[in-house]
Design a protein around this motif. Sequence first.
Motif, mmCIF file in Angstrom:
data_model
loop_
_atom_site.group_PDB
_atom_site.id
_atom_site.type_symbol
_atom_site.label_atom_id
_atom_site.label_comp_id
_atom_site.label_asym_id
_atom_site.label_seq_id
_atom_site.Cartn_x
_atom_site.Cartn_y
_atom_site.Cartn_z
ATOM 1 N N TYR A 1 47.040 25.788 32.140
ATOM 2 C CA TYR A 1 47.303 24.521 32.827
ATOM 3 C C TYR A 1 48.651 24.643 33.518
ATOM 4 O O TYR A 1 49.691 24.677 32.873
ATOM 5 C CB TYR A 1 47.245 23.347 31.842
ATOM 6 C CG TYR A 1 45.819 23.098 31.432
ATOM 7 C CD1 TYR A 1 44.959 22.384 32.262
ATOM 8 C CD2 TYR A 1 45.301 23.647 30.270
ATOM 9 C CE1 TYR A 1 43.635 22.204 31.929
ATOM 10 C CE2 TYR A 1 43.972 23.464 29.925
ATOM 11 C CZ TYR A 1 43.146 22.747 30.762
ATOM 12 O OH TYR A 1 41.834 22.577 30.437
ATOM 13 N N TYR B 1 48.794 18.388 36.534
ATOM 14 C CA TYR B 1 48.185 19.670 36.176
ATOM 15 C C TYR B 1 47.284 20.102 37.318
ATOM 16 O O TYR B 1 46.599 19.261 37.934
ATOM 17 C CB TYR B 1 47.310 19.550 34.924
ATOM 18 C CG TYR B 1 48.033 19.453 33.613
ATOM 19 C CD1 TYR B 1 48.880 20.477 33.172
ATOM 20 C CD2 TYR B 1 47.841 18.365 32.783
ATOM 21 C CE1 TYR B 1 49.515 20.392 31.944
ATOM 22 C CE2 TYR B 1 48.476 18.276 31.553
ATOM 23 C CZ TYR B 1 49.307 19.288 31.142
ATOM 24 O OH TYR B 1 49.940 19.208 29.927
ATOM 25 N N MET C 1 43.956 21.344 38.208
ATOM 26 C CA MET C 1 42.659 21.328 37.533
ATOM 27 C C MET C 1 41.605 21.944 38.437
ATOM 28 O O MET C 1 41.641 21.789 39.658
ATOM 29 C CB MET C 1 42.264 19.888 37.188
ATOM 30 C CG MET C 1 43.246 19.158 36.277
ATOM 31 S SD MET C 1 43.328 19.823 34.615
ATOM 32 C CE MET C 1 41.719 19.351 33.982
ATOM 33 N N HIS D 1 37.630 21.887 39.197
ATOM 34 C CA HIS D 1 36.346 21.206 39.019
ATOM 35 C C HIS D 1 35.267 22.255 39.230
ATOM 36 O O HIS D 1 35.028 22.701 40.357
ATOM 37 C CB HIS D 1 36.217 20.057 40.019
ATOM 38 C CG HIS D 1 35.046 19.187 39.769
ATOM 39 N ND1 HIS D 1 34.533 18.361 40.742
ATOM 40 C CD2 HIS D 1 34.289 18.976 38.665
ATOM 41 C CE1 HIS D 1 33.500 17.694 40.246
ATOM 42 N NE2 HIS D 1 33.341 18.064 38.988
ATOM 43 N N TRP E 1 35.948 19.592 34.410
ATOM 44 C CA TRP E 1 37.283 19.873 34.927
ATOM 45 C C TRP E 1 38.010 20.669 33.852
ATOM 46 O O TRP E 1 38.081 20.234 32.704
ATOM 47 C CB TRP E 1 38.026 18.579 35.204
ATOM 48 C CG TRP E 1 37.489 17.802 36.367
ATOM 49 C CD1 TRP E 1 36.412 16.980 36.361
ATOM 50 C CD2 TRP E 1 38.022 17.769 37.684
ATOM 51 N NE1 TRP E 1 36.232 16.431 37.605
ATOM 52 C CE2 TRP E 1 37.213 16.894 38.442
ATOM 53 C CE3 TRP E 1 39.104 18.383 38.313
ATOM 54 C CZ2 TRP E 1 37.447 16.619 39.784
ATOM 55 C CZ3 TRP E 1 39.348 18.108 39.645
ATOM 56 C CH2 TRP E 1 38.530 17.248 40.370
ATOM 57 N N GLY F 1 41.260 24.021 33.226
ATOM 58 C CA GLY F 1 42.361 24.764 33.823
ATOM 59 C C GLY F 1 41.828 26.013 34.497
ATOM 60 O O GLY F 1 40.615 26.174 34.671
ATOM 61 N N VAL G 1 44.207 12.835 33.579
ATOM 62 C CA VAL G 1 43.364 13.962 33.181
ATOM 63 C C VAL G 1 42.274 13.538 32.199
ATOM 64 O O VAL G 1 41.121 13.962 32.308
ATOM 65 C CB VAL G 1 44.221 15.108 32.601
ATOM 66 C CG1 VAL G 1 43.355 16.153 31.915
ATOM 67 C CG2 VAL G 1 45.053 15.747 33.695
ATOM 68 N N ILE H 1 35.956 16.083 31.142
ATOM 69 C CA ILE H 1 36.483 17.245 30.427
ATOM 70 C C ILE H 1 35.805 17.338 29.077
ATOM 71 O O ILE H 1 35.201 16.377 28.595
ATOM 72 C CB ILE H 1 38.022 17.192 30.266
ATOM 73 C CG1 ILE H 1 38.457 16.015 29.380
ATOM 74 C CG2 ILE H 1 38.717 17.144 31.619
ATOM 75 C CD1 ILE H 1 39.946 15.990 29.077
ATOM 76 N N ASP I 1 39.031 19.433 24.665
ATOM 77 C CA ASP I 1 40.192 19.549 25.545
ATOM 78 C C ASP I 1 41.121 18.350 25.361
ATOM 79 O O ASP I 1 42.340 18.482 25.473
ATOM 80 C CB ASP I 1 39.754 19.651 27.000
ATOM 81 C CG ASP I 1 39.073 20.974 27.324
ATOM 82 O OD1 ASP I 1 38.697 21.709 26.385
ATOM 83 O OD2 ASP I 1 38.894 21.268 28.518
#
Length: 159
Positions: free
Chosen positions: A9, A16, A18, A20, A33, A35, A111, A116, A120
Motif C-alpha cells: 500500500y 493509498y 489502490m 481495482h 480493490w 494494493g 478505503v 475490499i 483487509d
Amino acid sequence: MFKLSTLCYIEKDHQYLMLHRTVKKNDVNKDKWIGVGGHFEEKESPEECLLREVREETGYTLTSYKYRGIVTFVYGDDVVEYMSLYTADGFTGEPVLCDEGELEWVDKDAVLDLNIWEGDKIFFRLLNEGREFFSLKLVYDKADTLLYAALDGRPMELK
C-alpha cells in the motif's frame, strides 16, 4: 500447494494507491480493490518481488518502504498464499497503465467503503493503529466469506 506474494500500500497525501482488479479472468481478486504486488519469481526475496511488482504495475520505483506483516491467505480448499505486506511512502517515476486493472489514489478514510476483502479491513486497522509487525491468518470460502481470522496465532472474533 502454496504461493508466495507481496502486497504493498503506497501512501501519499493521506491516500493509498489502490488497484481495482477488473481485467483478468478467473481472478480471485476480480472486482476487488487491493494494493499492488504479485507473486514471487524464482529465487526472489520478498523485497526483490516487491520492487519488481510495484515497478511493473505502477511505473514507480520505491525509495522508502517498510515490511509490516505476513498474511496467510487461505481460499477454499486449494489456495494458500503467504503474502508479505508492505507500506511505502517514497517513490520516484511516472505512472504507467496497469494491465491488471485501474490504479486510483483513494483517501485513507474512504478505503473501507470500497469492495475490499473482509480480512483487509483487519490489516488496515492494524496499519492505522501503527502496529509495527504482525502475522495474520485469513480463511475464506469460495463465496469470499471470511470464516476464520487469527492475529499473531490467536483466533479473532469475527463480526
